[in-house]
Design an enzyme around this catalytic site. Structure first.
Site, mmCIF file in Angstrom:
data_model
loop_
_atom_site.group_PDB
_atom_site.id
_atom_site.type_symbol
_atom_site.label_atom_id
_atom_site.label_comp_id
_atom_site.label_asym_id
_atom_site.label_seq_id
_atom_site.Cartn_x
_atom_site.Cartn_y
_atom_site.Cartn_z
ATOM 1 C CD GLU A 1 0.401 6.743 5.836
ATOM 2 O OE1 GLU A 1 1.578 6.703 6.234
ATOM 3 O OE2 GLU A 1 -0.231 5.716 5.529
ATOM 4 C CB CYS B 1 -9.414 4.420 1.203
ATOM 5 S SG CYS B 1 -7.730 4.838 1.714
ATOM 6 C CB THR B 2 -6.550 -0.417 2.694
ATOM 7 O OG1 THR B 2 -5.476 0.362 2.140
ATOM 8 C CG2 THR B 2 -7.087 -1.391 1.658
ATOM 9 C CG HIS B 3 -4.782 4.877 4.686
ATOM 10 N ND1 HIS B 3 -4.328 4.425 3.465
ATOM 11 C CD2 HIS B 3 -3.680 5.380 5.322
ATOM 12 C CE1 HIS B 3 -3.029 4.647 3.360
ATOM 13 N NE2 HIS B 3 -2.609 5.227 4.472
ATOM 14 C CB CYS C 1 -3.533 0.154 -2.419
ATOM 15 S SG CYS C 1 -3.716 1.788 -3.133
ATOM 16 C CG ASN C 2 -9.968 0.398 -1.980
ATOM 17 O OD1 ASN C 2 -11.030 -0.129 -2.262
ATOM 18 N ND2 ASN C 2 -9.411 0.246 -0.794
ATOM 19 C CB THR C 3 -5.618 4.445 -5.143
ATOM 20 O OG1 THR C 3 -6.283 4.955 -3.987
ATOM 21 C CG2 THR C 3 -5.493 5.534 -6.177
ATOM 22 C CG ASP D 1 -1.826 1.205 1.305
ATOM 23 O OD1 ASP D 1 -2.386 1.574 0.256
ATOM 24 O OD2 ASP D 1 -1.963 1.811 2.378
ATOM 25 C CB SER D 2 0.204 4.828 -0.311
ATOM 26 O OG SER D 2 -0.862 4.892 0.638
ATOM 27 C CE1 TYR E 1 1.949 4.835 -3.788
ATOM 28 C CE2 TYR E 1 0.588 2.877 -4.035
ATOM 29 C CZ TYR E 1 1.840 3.455 -3.943
ATOM 30 O OH TYR E 1 2.962 2.663 -3.996
ATOM 31 N N GLY E 2 -3.761 8.426 -3.692
ATOM 32 C CA GLY E 2 -5.022 8.943 -4.234
ATOM 33 C C GLY E 2 -4.863 10.188 -5.082
HETATM 34 N N1 DGL Z 1 -4.871 2.962 1.158
HETATM 35 C C1 DGL Z 1 -4.871 3.189 -0.254
HETATM 36 C C2 DGL Z 1 -6.207 2.991 -0.891
HETATM 37 O O1 DGL Z 1 -6.898 2.073 -0.472
HETATM 38 C C3 DGL Z 1 -4.087 4.419 -0.694
HETATM 39 C C4 DGL Z 1 -4.542 5.717 -0.154
HETATM 40 C C5 DGL Z 1 -3.627 6.871 -0.547
HETATM 41 O O2 DGL Z 1 -2.395 6.735 -0.410
HETATM 42 O O3 DGL Z 1 -4.156 7.889 -1.012
HETATM 43 O O4 DGL Z 1 -6.586 3.627 -1.827
#
Ligand code: DGL
Length: 264
Positions: free
Chosen positions: A147, A179-181, A69-71, A7-8, A38-39
């Protein structure tokens, strides 16, 4: 079997903690912290990171990759899937399946800007769940706050409230954490949404899917065995501190693997 998960940053840990409930195969986690969020990155940038991370995983003996990571699942996997020589798993389909299993017909998806604008959730819901209605909201301020470990701060609560308002206004009965965050905001989410909206963390469904699809040995099917190596492209100490706070457990020492190319 060694499974690479990336992931990011800390977000993919929400997938990692589920995955280790199903397999004791060795896991290797990579947080691309020098490129978070990453978004806000282009598909081309995200694809470059993908290949570099997959290359790193292969040097470390990984035989499969989980894009936690969804993105990247939305923007990279459709471009590369046929060219990766090892099994690679994305999260979007698992998220949609998990939502459909519990939804009453009105689904909200909270996601990064990249995921929201890709249209991938809208398309997949139309395909799998044409009778339902889906509303997608981007939430660009959340990832940097998570983060920074600010999972209960007022500033995070205010941002989340603002992003949820349009979805609540549409009367959603289910909210997909796209988003996995975001699973690390569970406490705030429950507080803001109340008991009537089902909150779907796609991580358990993805973890189950991965362990069903991979040719794991019977001895690799139990929970928490061979452990995990943790790597990041940025500062390992910051990652270690935040990850341990979010997971509320000690992790092995996080190591640094610098990425080539531009920095965030
Ligand atoms: N956690 C990631 C996702 O699911 C990346 C989020 C990011 O870095 O913007 O999209």
């Amino acid at each position: 079997m060694v499974i690479g998960i990336y992931d990011s940053g800390v977000g993919g840990l929400s997938v990692w903690r589920e995955l280790r409930r199903y397999t004791n195969a060795r896991l290797l986690y990579f947080g691309d912290t020098c490129h978070v969020p990453y978004g806000e990155k282009s598909p081309e940038q995200l694809e470059t990171y993908f290949w570099e991370i997959v290359g790193f995983f292969q040097t470390q003996g990984c035989q499969s990759v989980v894009v936690a990571c969804n993105t990247s699942s939305a923007l990279v996997l459709p471009r590369v899937r046929d060219r990766v020589g090892i099994p690679v798993f994305g999260i979007i389909e698992s998220a949609v399946q998990a939502a459909v299993a519990v939804s009453g017909g009105r689904v909200g998806v909270l996601a990064t800007r990249g995921t929201a604008e890709s249209g991938v959730y809208q398309t997949m819901f139309r395909t799998i769940y044409p009778q339902g209605q889906v509303f997608v909201q981007s939430a660009p301020r959340l990832v940097p706050l998570i983060e920074a470990g600010q999972i209960t701060a007022q500033v995070t609560r205010d941002a989340l409230k603002e992003y949820l308002a349009p979805l609540v206004g549409r009367g959603v009965d289910t909210l997909v954490l796209g988003c996995t965050h975001y699973p690390f905001l569970q406490e705030l989410l429950v507080d803001l949404l109340g008991p009537d909206v089902r909150i779907v963390d796609p991580a358990p469904s993805l973890a189950l899917h991965v362990t069903e699809e991979l040719p794991l040995e019977p001895a690799e099917m139990g929970p928490r065995g061979a452990g995990t190596g943790f790597w990041v492209s940025g500062d390992p100490t910051t990652f270690q501190e935040t990850a341990e706070r979010l997971l509320q457990e000690k992790l092995p020492t996080v190591q640094c693997h610098p990425m080539s190319g531009e920095r965030a």
